[in-house]
Each structure stands twice: as structure tokens, then as C-alpha cells.
Design a protein around this motif. Structure first.
Motif, PDB file in Angstrom:
ATOM      1  N   GLY A  15       0.790  -1.223   0.000  1.00 24.23           N
ATOM      2  CA  GLY A  15       0.000   0.000   0.000  1.00 24.23           C
ATOM      3  C   GLY A  15       0.820   1.269   0.000  1.00 24.23           C
ATOM      4  O   GLY A  15       0.272   2.366  -0.084  1.00 24.23           O
ATOM      5  N   VAL A  16       2.140   1.147   0.136  1.00 25.03           N
ATOM      6  CA  VAL A  16       3.034   2.311   0.107  1.00 25.03           C
ATOM      7  C   VAL A  16       4.257   1.944  -0.719  1.00 25.03           C
ATOM      8  O   VAL A  16       4.499   0.778  -1.018  1.00 25.03           O
ATOM      9  CB  VAL A  16       3.491   2.742   1.525  1.00 25.03           C
ATOM     10  CG1 VAL A  16       2.306   3.197   2.362  1.00 25.03           C
ATOM     11  CG2 VAL A  16       4.227   1.595   2.219  1.00 25.03           C
ATOM     12  N   SER A  17       5.050   2.962  -1.052  1.00 25.54           N
ATOM     13  CA  SER A  17       6.285   2.728  -1.785  1.00 25.54           C
ATOM     14  C   SER A  17       7.281   1.975  -0.917  1.00 25.54           C
ATOM     15  O   SER A  17       7.439   2.271   0.275  1.00 25.54           O
ATOM     16  CB  SER A  17       6.889   4.065  -2.222  1.00 25.54           C
ATOM     17  OG  SER A  17       8.136   3.871  -2.844  1.00 25.54           O
ATOM     18  N   LEU A  18       7.928   0.986  -1.496  1.00 21.65           N
ATOM     19  CA  LEU A  18       8.940   0.204  -0.787  1.00 21.65           C
ATOM     20  C   LEU A  18      10.305   0.640  -1.311  1.00 21.65           C
ATOM     21  O   LEU A  18      10.766   0.171  -2.357  1.00 21.65           O
ATOM     22  CB  LEU A  18       8.709  -1.290  -1.010  1.00 21.65           C
ATOM     23  CG  LEU A  18       7.358  -1.801  -0.512  1.00 21.65           C
ATOM     24  CD1 LEU A  18       7.140  -3.245  -0.929  1.00 21.65           C
ATOM     25  CD2 LEU A  18       7.248  -1.658   1.002  1.00 21.65           C
ATOM     26  N   ALA A  19      10.945   1.529  -0.563  1.00 22.43           N
ATOM     27  CA  ALA A  19      12.134   2.205  -1.070  1.00 22.43           C
ATOM     28  C   ALA A  19      13.394   1.775  -0.342  1.00 22.43           C
ATOM     29  O   ALA A  19      13.377   0.937   0.559  1.00 22.43           O
ATOM     30  CB  ALA A  19      11.943   3.719  -0.941  1.00 22.43           C
ATOM     31  N   ASN A  20      14.512   2.383  -0.761  1.00 13.04           N
ATOM     32  CA  ASN A  20      15.816   2.217  -0.123  1.00 13.04           C
ATOM     33  C   ASN A  20      16.333   0.785  -0.185  1.00 13.04           C
ATOM     34  O   ASN A  20      17.048   0.329   0.706  1.00 13.04           O
ATOM     35  CB  ASN A  20      15.772   2.692   1.337  1.00 13.04           C
ATOM     36  CG  ASN A  20      15.312   4.128   1.459  1.00 13.04           C
ATOM     37  OD1 ASN A  20      15.787   5.003   0.735  1.00 13.04           O
ATOM     38  ND2 ASN A  20      14.363   4.385   2.354  1.00 13.04           N
ATOM     39  N   THR A  21      15.957   0.068  -1.254  1.00 13.71           N
ATOM     40  CA  THR A  21      16.397  -1.302  -1.465  1.00 13.71           C
ATOM     41  C   THR A  21      16.821  -1.477  -2.919  1.00 13.71           C
ATOM     42  O   THR A  21      16.153  -0.989  -3.824  1.00 13.71           O
ATOM     43  CB  THR A  21      15.270  -2.308  -1.153  1.00 13.71           C
ATOM     44  OG1 THR A  21      14.776  -2.072   0.154  1.00 13.71           O
ATOM     45  CG2 THR A  21      15.792  -3.741  -1.246  1.00 13.71           C
ATOM     46  N   ALA A  22      17.915  -2.185  -3.119  1.00 20.83           N
ATOM     47  CA  ALA A  22      18.340  -2.576  -4.463  1.00 20.83           C
ATOM     48  C   ALA A  22      18.425  -4.093  -4.502  1.00 20.83           C
ATOM     49  O   ALA A  22      18.996  -4.705  -3.589  1.00 20.83           O
ATOM     50  CB  ALA A  22      19.693  -1.962  -4.801  1.00 20.83           C
ATOM     51  N   PHE A  23      17.837  -4.714  -5.520  1.00 24.47           N
ATOM     52  CA  PHE A  23      17.854  -6.168  -5.641  1.00 24.47           C
ATOM     53  C   PHE A  23      18.936  -6.609  -6.619  1.00 24.47           C
ATOM     54  O   PHE A  23      19.055  -6.074  -7.721  1.00 24.47           O
ATOM     55  CB  PHE A  23      16.489  -6.693  -6.096  1.00 24.47           C
ATOM     56  CG  PHE A  23      15.456  -6.671  -5.010  1.00 24.47           C
ATOM     57  CD1 PHE A  23      15.354  -7.719  -4.114  1.00 24.47           C
ATOM     58  CD2 PHE A  23      14.607  -5.581  -4.864  1.00 24.47           C
ATOM     59  CE1 PHE A  23      14.421  -7.696  -3.091  1.00 24.47           C
ATOM     60  CE2 PHE A  23      13.670  -5.537  -3.851  1.00 24.47           C
ATOM     61  CZ  PHE A  23      13.571  -6.607  -2.957  1.00 24.47           C
ATOM     62  N   ILE A  24      19.716  -7.589  -6.178  1.00 21.40           N
ATOM     63  CA  ILE A  24      20.801  -8.159  -6.968  1.00 21.40           C
ATOM     64  C   ILE A  24      20.481  -9.640  -7.203  1.00 21.40           C
ATOM     65  O   ILE A  24      19.903 -10.288  -6.325  1.00 21.40           O
ATOM     66  CB  ILE A  24      22.154  -7.993  -6.229  1.00 21.40           C
ATOM     67  CG1 ILE A  24      22.509  -6.518  -6.104  1.00 21.40           C
ATOM     68  CG2 ILE A  24      23.273  -8.773  -6.917  1.00 21.40           C
ATOM     69  CD1 ILE A  24      22.817  -5.824  -7.415  1.00 21.40           C
ATOM     70  N   PRO A  25      20.844 -10.211  -8.346  1.00 20.34           N
ATOM     71  CA  PRO A  25      20.560 -11.630  -8.597  1.00 20.34           C
ATOM     72  C   PRO A  25      21.237 -12.554  -7.581  1.00 20.34           C
ATOM     73  O   PRO A  25      22.428 -12.413  -7.306  1.00 20.34           O
ATOM     74  CB  PRO A  25      21.118 -11.864  -9.998  1.00 20.34           C
ATOM     75  CG  PRO A  25      21.149 -10.516 -10.633  1.00 20.34           C
ATOM     76  CD  PRO A  25      21.445  -9.557  -9.528  1.00 20.34           C
ATOM     77  N   TYR A  26      20.475 -13.464  -7.055  1.00 21.96           N
ATOM     78  CA  TYR A  26      20.983 -14.456  -6.101  1.00 21.96           C
ATOM     79  C   TYR A  26      21.856 -15.478  -6.827  1.00 21.96           C
ATOM     80  O   TYR A  26      21.851 -15.565  -8.062  1.00 21.96           O
ATOM     81  CB  TYR A  26      19.795 -15.151  -5.435  1.00 21.96           C
ATOM     82  CG  TYR A  26      20.113 -16.014  -4.227  1.00 21.96           C
ATOM     83  CD1 TYR A  26      20.477 -15.444  -3.005  1.00 21.96           C
ATOM     84  CD2 TYR A  26      20.002 -17.404  -4.297  1.00 21.96           C
ATOM     85  CE1 TYR A  26      20.726 -16.232  -1.890  1.00 21.96           C
ATOM     86  CE2 TYR A  26      20.254 -18.199  -3.178  1.00 21.96           C
ATOM     87  CZ  TYR A  26      20.616 -17.610  -1.982  1.00 21.96           C
ATOM     88  OH  TYR A  26      20.871 -18.394  -0.883  1.00 21.96           O
ATOM     89  N   ASP A  27      22.592 -16.240  -6.087  1.00 25.02           N
ATOM     90  CA  ASP A  27      23.433 -17.284  -6.659  1.00 25.02           C
ATOM     91  C   ASP A  27      22.583 -18.249  -7.494  1.00 25.02           C
ATOM     92  O   ASP A  27      21.579 -18.777  -7.021  1.00 25.02           O
ATOM     93  CB  ASP A  27      24.126 -18.057  -5.531  1.00 25.02           C
ATOM     94  CG  ASP A  27      25.245 -18.946  -6.044  1.00 25.02           C
ATOM     95  OD1 ASP A  27      25.661 -18.787  -7.202  1.00 25.02           O
ATOM     96  OD2 ASP A  27      25.708 -19.802  -5.259  1.00 25.02           O
ATOM     97  N   GLY A  28      22.972 -18.438  -8.758  1.00 27.63           N
ATOM     98  CA  GLY A  28      22.250 -19.351  -9.629  1.00 27.63           C
ATOM     99  C   GLY A  28      21.037 -18.763 -10.310  1.00 27.63           C
ATOM    100  O   GLY A  28      20.343 -19.471 -11.045  1.00 27.63           O
ATOM    101  N   TYR A  29      20.771 -17.493 -10.114  1.00 26.64           N
ATOM    102  CA  TYR A  29      19.559 -16.882 -10.674  1.00 26.64           C
ATOM    103  C   TYR A  29      19.519 -16.989 -12.199  1.00 26.64           C
ATOM    104  O   TYR A  29      18.466 -17.185 -12.794  1.00 26.64           O
ATOM    105  CB  TYR A  29      19.465 -15.425 -10.237  1.00 26.64           C
ATOM    106  CG  TYR A  29      18.204 -14.717 -10.659  1.00 26.64           C
ATOM    107  CD1 TYR A  29      16.991 -15.008 -10.024  1.00 26.64           C
ATOM    108  CD2 TYR A  29      18.213 -13.770 -11.675  1.00 26.64           C
ATOM    109  CE1 TYR A  29      15.820 -14.352 -10.398  1.00 26.64           C
ATOM    110  CE2 TYR A  29      17.041 -13.116 -12.055  1.00 26.64           C
ATOM    111  CZ  TYR A  29      15.858 -13.411 -11.412  1.00 26.64           C
ATOM    112  OH  TYR A  29      14.701 -12.765 -11.791  1.00 26.64           O
ATOM    113  N   PHE A  30      20.678 -16.840 -12.835  1.00 30.24           N
ATOM    114  CA  PHE A  30      20.769 -16.955 -14.293  1.00 30.24           C
ATOM    115  C   PHE A  30      21.308 -18.317 -14.739  1.00 30.24           C
ATOM    116  O   PHE A  30      21.717 -18.485 -15.884  1.00 30.24           O
ATOM    117  CB  PHE A  30      21.668 -15.860 -14.864  1.00 30.24           C
ATOM    118  CG  PHE A  30      21.130 -14.469 -14.667  1.00 30.24           C
ATOM    119  CD1 PHE A  30      19.979 -14.057 -15.323  1.00 30.24           C
ATOM    120  CD2 PHE A  30      21.766 -13.579 -13.826  1.00 30.24           C
ATOM    121  CE1 PHE A  30      19.480 -12.776 -15.150  1.00 30.24           C
ATOM    122  CE2 PHE A  30      21.275 -12.292 -13.646  1.00 30.24           C
ATOM    123  CZ  PHE A  30      20.127 -11.888 -14.308  1.00 30.24           C
TER     124      PHE A  30
END
Length: 438
Positions: free
Chosen positions: A159-174
């Protein structure tokens, strides 16, 4: 079985009762019983909260004795005899043998409370706002921890903006051939990457809710190296896979890393009582008195059972050896299931006594879980599309019960495979043997 009262009065937010639509009335060890007396083998363990089983007698008696003696039940963060005993035991049994030095912060009673505290402290220490989390990560559903959680099902409810986070690919994601730590390092080094300098990184060594995705030791070591090089704190979220779930008390021990902050909850109390804690490197413990508080920051009943669990199961390596034996049994059985049911497009992943049986057929895992429940086994699914049957048995489960439950799962898989349309079965065979995932 009449569930009308729950349908009529309980919020629509209820979840697990929809998967397990009975009224449970009794539990012991790895067994649950409903109001009609039907028995279920529990491979769910309260989402990893009951590592020592339901109503463990070793833990129950000290709890009953404490209550009978009028021991302090609620004490905010005042000093109590129960807290004193836990602090002494945790230092003696867990920290000192591992040459670990941490301060212990008791937060509100659930895992998300511990995560919120760790995030707030990391930002306070580094005076930066951004935190790095990972694809498929789950860290809770309160404000700050929800911002670290990747699954859109939970994020969309904010219901609100979810800020101050950056997502990086986890091990094995690709896939196994792509080194996501190299990608992360490049993002950190390139001042035009758009990645604001993070205060910390938060990570699960095994992503439970995310689908039993396992980070390699090498990847975790590289992550720690990047944190040290780029002045970021390393937060290990050990809420579900700590307290012995992967075989050792902490899930990161085999990797030989030293987190700055560690969050613990779920099976920390040992008895299913709410309890959460943040382990803090002493030099980072810059909280001012009362700066982060809560009415239930320190459950004295949980301190009693937690201390007893540590003394009983972690004073030597016998329990770790027992977990390893059951983990091998579980993994071997699941690998055999993969080969026995080629039409299901199955694969296995996991560590210790958190294992996942993955199907490429949409909806397959949920059907197997439902079928298993009809046959008396409680098991949940996880992953972005509920594609993973997640095995979380109590670490104390008797081998005969584990084998019985696995036989039921094998039967349930066979029944669901038999009910699949022929074309879907054929497609699954292509996925399984064609060398390419869909």
C-alpha cells in the motif's frame, strides 16, 4: 469437519488453514491430530519453528516448572533469572566454541522484528539508507523487511512505496554458468551503475520461501569479500535456516564467514514460543538505551525453553551427526523419486533438513501437497509459483516416521502424475530429458 467459525469470524488473510482444512487439537513430536482423531505426520514444523518437534518433553518440563514457581513471564527488557540463564548458556554453548563475539539484542517476538532492528542499526552505523537484498529473498512483511522481500504477492499488499532497497541476482539466478557476484561487483565499482552505495547486504544462505535456493560457499565468501571491500555490513538472515536446519547451528558455518549482524527467530525458543534476536558485532552496537524498543522484547518463557534446547542438543556434535544422517536419507529418497517419476519433471535442491522437490509442471506441487494431506502428511509449497514442495521436518523426527511420510509423498506424486493429461506428461518428459528448461 466444521470450519464455519473460522470462515465466519476470521479475516480473509488467513492462509495455512486453506491448505490444511481441519481443526488440529493435539500435537506430539512429529505428529499432529485433528479433532476427529486423524493422525498426520508433520513435514512442515511450523514453517521451521518446531525444529525439536511439538511439545518436546525435554523442553516442556522446565517450562511448566518455571510457570509453577511464579517465574517472571513478562518483564520488558528488565533483567530476569530466565534471561540471565539464556545469555550464559548461549555464550557458553554457541558463541565461545565458535570463537564468536556478539552482543545480543532481543527484539519484538517474530523474525520480521529482528530484521527491522538489523536494518535500522545498519543504516545508523553507516549513515546510508540503501540496503541490498536478493532476487527471491524473503525477510518478513512489516515495512522495512517487506522492502527487502522480493515476492510480488507480499510487495503488492504494502500500500506504500517500498524504497531504499536494491535487488541483486541471487546465486544461480541466471543458471550455474553466470557469476552474479561479478555482476554485483561491477555495479558497485561503476559510479554510473545507478546503485547507491549500500549500508548493508541482507541474505539468506538458503532461500526457504523463495524456493529452497542454495547459495554456494564460494558465493557467500565472495559476498563477504565485497562487503568488506566496499564498506557494507553483512547481515545473515538465519531465521528459517538457522538453529540447526542445515546441520550446524548457524547455516553459514561451513562457509567460514563472519557476519556483522545475524537475525534469529523461529526455532530459537525451541518450543514454538515467539522469540527473536539480533546478534551484533560489539563495535557496531551503537544503540542508545531504549532507542529501539517494543513491549514484548524478551519472552521469559521462551528463554527457559531456549536455554534447555541449547544445553540438550548443542553441547556436543551428536545432534549435528543425527541431522546429517536424516538429511542423507531424505536427499537420497527425493533423488530416487526424480528418477521414478520422469513424467513429473522433477529435480531436487536443498541443504540439511530443508530440501525442495521441484516440478516444472504448473500447479503440480500444490496438487501433490493436497494429495499428501489427504493421506496424512502435512507439507507446504514455496517458490515464486509454488513450484517447490518444501521439506521441513523436525530435526528430531524419528527415521521410521520420516520414511513413512516419504512413502506417502511418493504415492502422492504417482497419483498426481496419473491424473495429468497425456500432453502435459509428454511435455514434462521433454523438459526432463531434452536438456532445456521451459
Amino acid at each position: 469437519m466444521d470450519l464455519n467459525i473460522f470462515d465466519r469470524l476470521e479475516s480473509e488473510v488467513r492462509g495455512y488453514v486453506r491448505s490444511f482444512p481441519v481443526v488440529f487439537s493435539k500435537a506430539k513430536g512429529s505428529l499432529l491430530f485433528d479433532e476427529e482423531g486423524k493422525q498426520y505426520i508433520d513435514l512442515f514444523a511450523g514453517a521451521g519453528t518446531l525444529n525439536y518437534g511439538h511439545n518436546n518433553d525435554v523442553l516442556k518440563q522446565p517450562l511448566l516448572d518455571y510457570v509453577a514457581s511464579d517465574g517472571v513471564v513478562h518483564g520488558l527488557d528488565m533483567a530476569t533469572s530466565a534471561k540471565k540463564a539464556f545469555l550464559e548458556t548461549f555464550e557458553r554453548v554457541i558463541l565461545k566454541p565458535r570463537n564468536m563475539q556478539y552482543s545480543m539484542q532481543f527484539t519484538g517476538p517474530t523474525g520480521t522484528n529482528a530484521v527491522e532492528a538489523a536494518l535500522k542499526l545498519a543504516r545508523k552505523v553507516k549513515q546510508r539508507q540503501n540496503i541490498v537484498s536478493f532476487t527471491h529473498g524473503f525477510h518478513g512483511v512489516s515495512g522495512g523487511s517487506l522492502a527487502m522481500t522480493a515476492n510480488s504477492k507480499y510487495r503488492d499488499a504494502a500500500g506504500v512505496s517500498l524504497a531504499n532497497t536494491a535487488f541483486i541476482p541471487y546465486d544461480g539466478y541466471f543458471g550455474p554458468d553466470v557469476d552474479t557476484m561479478s555482476y554485483f561487483e561491477r555495479m558497485l565499482e561503476d559510479r554510473s551503475s545507478g546503485l547507491d552505495a549500500p549500508a548493508a547486504v541482507i541474505v539468506e544462505t538458503v532461500q526457504g520461501e523463495g524456493g529452497v535456493n542454495v547459495a554456494t560457499q564460494r558465493w557467500l565468501k565472495e559476498l563477504q569479500r565485497l562487503c568488506r571491500r566496499h564498506d557494507m555490513l553483512l547481515i545473515i538472515d538465519d531465521i528459517q535456516v538457522g538453529c540447526g536446519r542445515t546441520g550446524t547451528f548457524f547455516s553459514f558455518e561451513a562457509a567460514g564467514i563472519e557476519p556483522d549482524l545475524i537475525t534469529l527467530s523461529k526455532s530459537l525458543s525451541g518450543f514454538g514460543l515467539p522469540m527473536a534476536m539480533v546478534l551484533i558485532k560489539p563495535e557496531l552496537d551503537i544503540w542508545k538505551p531504549g532507542e529501539h524498543n517494543g513491549t514484548f522484547r524478551g519472552n521469559n518463557l521462551a528463554f527457559v525453553t531456549a536455554a534447555k534446547a541449547l544445553e540438550t542438543y548443542w553441547a556436543d556434535d551428536r545432534f549435528t551427526q543425527s541431522i546429517a544422517g536424516k538429511a542423507t536419507l531424505l536427499r537420497d529418497f527425493l533423488e530416487n523419486m526424480v528418477h521414478s517419476h520422469p513424467a513429473a519433471g522433477l529435480s531436487v535442491r536443498g541443504r540439511g533438513l530443508i530440501q525442495g522437490l521441484v516440478s516444472d509442471i504448473p500447479g503440480f506441487s500444490n496438487k501433490v501437497a493436497a494429495q499428501a494431506f489427504k493421506h496424512g502428511v502435512v507439507i507446504e509449497t514455496s517458490g515464486a509459483n509454488d513450484e517447490v514442495l518444501k521439506f521441513l521436518p523436525a530435526l528430531t523426527i524419528e527415521e521410521v516416521q520420516l520414511r513413512q511420510a516419504l512413502d506417502v509423498l511418493d504415492r502422492s506424486v504417482a497419483e498426481v502424475v496419473a491424473a495429468q493429461p497425456e500432453q502435459k506428461q509428454a511435455n514434462a518428459r521433454v523438459i526432463k530429458f531434452g536438456g532445456k528448461a521451459r
